[in-house]
Design an enzyme around this catalytic site. Structure first.
Site, PDB file in Angstrom:
ATOM      1  N   CYS A 100     -31.009 -63.510 -22.706  1.00  0.00           N
ATOM      2  CA  CYS A 100     -30.217 -63.612 -23.796  1.00  0.00           C
ATOM      3  C   CYS A 100     -29.000 -63.806 -23.242  1.00  0.00           C
ATOM      4  O   CYS A 100     -28.279 -64.162 -22.495  1.00  0.00           O
ATOM      5  CB  CYS A 100     -30.563 -62.349 -23.849  1.00  0.00           C
ATOM      6  SG  CYS A 100     -29.009 -62.019 -25.338  1.00  0.00           S
ATOM      7  N   ILE A 101     -28.399 -64.816 -24.641  1.00  0.00           N
ATOM      8  CA  ILE A 101     -27.261 -65.823 -24.208  1.00  0.00           C
ATOM      9  C   ILE A 101     -26.019 -65.001 -24.005  1.00  0.00           C
ATOM     10  O   ILE A 101     -24.976 -65.426 -23.226  1.00  0.00           O
ATOM     11  CB  ILE A 101     -26.765 -66.904 -24.559  1.00  0.00           C
ATOM     12  CG1 ILE A 101     -25.774 -67.834 -25.113  1.00  0.00           C
ATOM     13  CG2 ILE A 101     -27.025 -66.883 -26.076  1.00  0.00           C
ATOM     14  CD1 ILE A 101     -26.065 -69.047 -25.739  1.00  0.00           C
TER      15      ILE A 101
END
Lengths: 130, 127, 100
Positions: free
Chosen positions: A78-79
């Protein structure tokens, strides 16, 4: 059957990543498809290539990378969670003016939408966390 | 962002208190992003998760813990069409809380109703 | 429906909340530190034994063995499974909920 896996904890601190790995391996062996493994919360730390565990211990990060290579697994970090915790790929490092990146082979950084998409597209979503 | 019109029942299970760990905040971020996928979303608050909804959280004042008060975000969920918020009756009672102490209107579920809600889901995300 | 519990019942209320909210006929898998809830001779033995009337309870053997326990330590009626059977449990239940 198509499975999605969510890993909420980093390597070593919790068993979550180990359990997820054993589960994923067993599912692949049974002929199931793994649509995606999504790493969230501290789980993003499973994707740093700077991990150097003692030689007599398992290498949690490399193990995921190898499983990905052998089975064409989609490992997504997840960024937003990754940026908070200092995990960057080349593009993100450039974008934020950082002089290094640390994403491990086989992992890619993307948005939370990939988790929702995994839930929509897969027959089952299994969560491993603490 | 829509996935070929597939609509699944997504349940977000919140069982952890805010601030002591990041789970509550990051789970809310999933809900907000997930809203764009137009799925059938429900959120449940069980055990210490009920504390996420406590009114009057003060975190960013000068004498505070220095984190962002994200409890206001629960009030914005309606704008994202996330309107099904459920609280476990026993968890709320055990903690001496009542609905008027919560930041948003919620539906209170007893054990059987909560079990039934869980059973109806396609995807259960726990944090 | 499959519920997974990975917490020791001495540490958190994950197991007790799961036992309270799951519905009759559901399956509960105890793994990681959750296996401590599956053992004989503990203060949870009666509660878990009673729960066997309502749920199918399984325990992950690799986690039992890793913690110095054996199948003899597992409460009678609890089914022991390996990772492959964990996968089967997920496949045969349409919803999986983790009680983290």
């Amino acid at each position: 059957m198509k499975f999605a896996i969510l890993v909420n904890e980093g390597p070593y601190q919790h068993q979550a990543s180990d359990s997820a790995y054993q589960f994923t391996k067993a599912a692949l062996k049974k002929g199931h498809e793994i649509f995606r493994v999504f790493f969230y919360h501290d789980g993003v730390n499973n994707g740093t290539r700077l991990t150097v565990p003692p030689q007599d211990d398992r290498h949690v990060v490399n193990r995921w990378s190898e499983l990905s290579k052998e089975n064409n697994l989609d490992l997504v970090v997840c960024i937003a969670a990754a940026q908070r915790r200092g995990l960057l790929d080349e593009n993100e490092a450039k974008r934020h003016g950082k002089n290094a990146n640390n994403i491990a082979e086989g992992f890619r950084i993307s948005g939370l939408g990939q988790l929702i998409e995994a839930g929509v597209q897969s027959d089952r979503l299994v969560v491993f966390g603490d | 962002m829509e996935e070929e019109g597939v609509v699944k029942k997504f349940l977000y299970v919140n069982r952890k208190a805010p601030y002591g760990s990041i789970y509550a905040l990051e789970s809310l971020e999933v809900v907000l992003i997930g809203a764009a996928f137009e799925q059938d979303v429900s959120m449940v608050f069980i055990d210490d998760g009920v504390y996420q909804l406590k009114k009057d959280q003060q975190t960013s004042v000068s004498s505070g813990i220095g984190m962002k008060d994200f409890s206001k975000t629960y009030r914005a969920l309606e704008g994202y069409d996330v309107e099904k918020l459920y609280v476990d009756k026993k968890s709320m009672e055990e903690r001496g809380l009542s609905v008027d102490e919560l930041v948003v209107p919620v539906t209170i579920l007893d054990d059987a109703q909560m079990g039934e809600l869980m059973e109806q889901q396609d995807v259960v995300l726990s944090f | 429906m499959l519920h997974t519990v990975n917490k020791s019942p001495y540490e958190t209320n994950s197991l007790s909340s799961c036992l309270r909210l799951a519905r009759k006929g559901h399956t509960i898998l105890l793994f990681e530190n959750g296996i401590y809830g599956a053992l004989k001779g503990t203060c949870f033995e009666n509660v878990v034994t009673d729960a066997l009337n309502k749920y199918q309870i399984c325990v992950l053997m690799p986690d039992i063995e890793a913690r110095g326990m054996r199948v003899d330590n597992v409460i009678t009626g609890i089914k022991t499974v390996d990772y492959a059977e964990f996968v089967d449990l997920v496949a045969s239940n349409s919803t999986v909920q983790a009680w983290l």
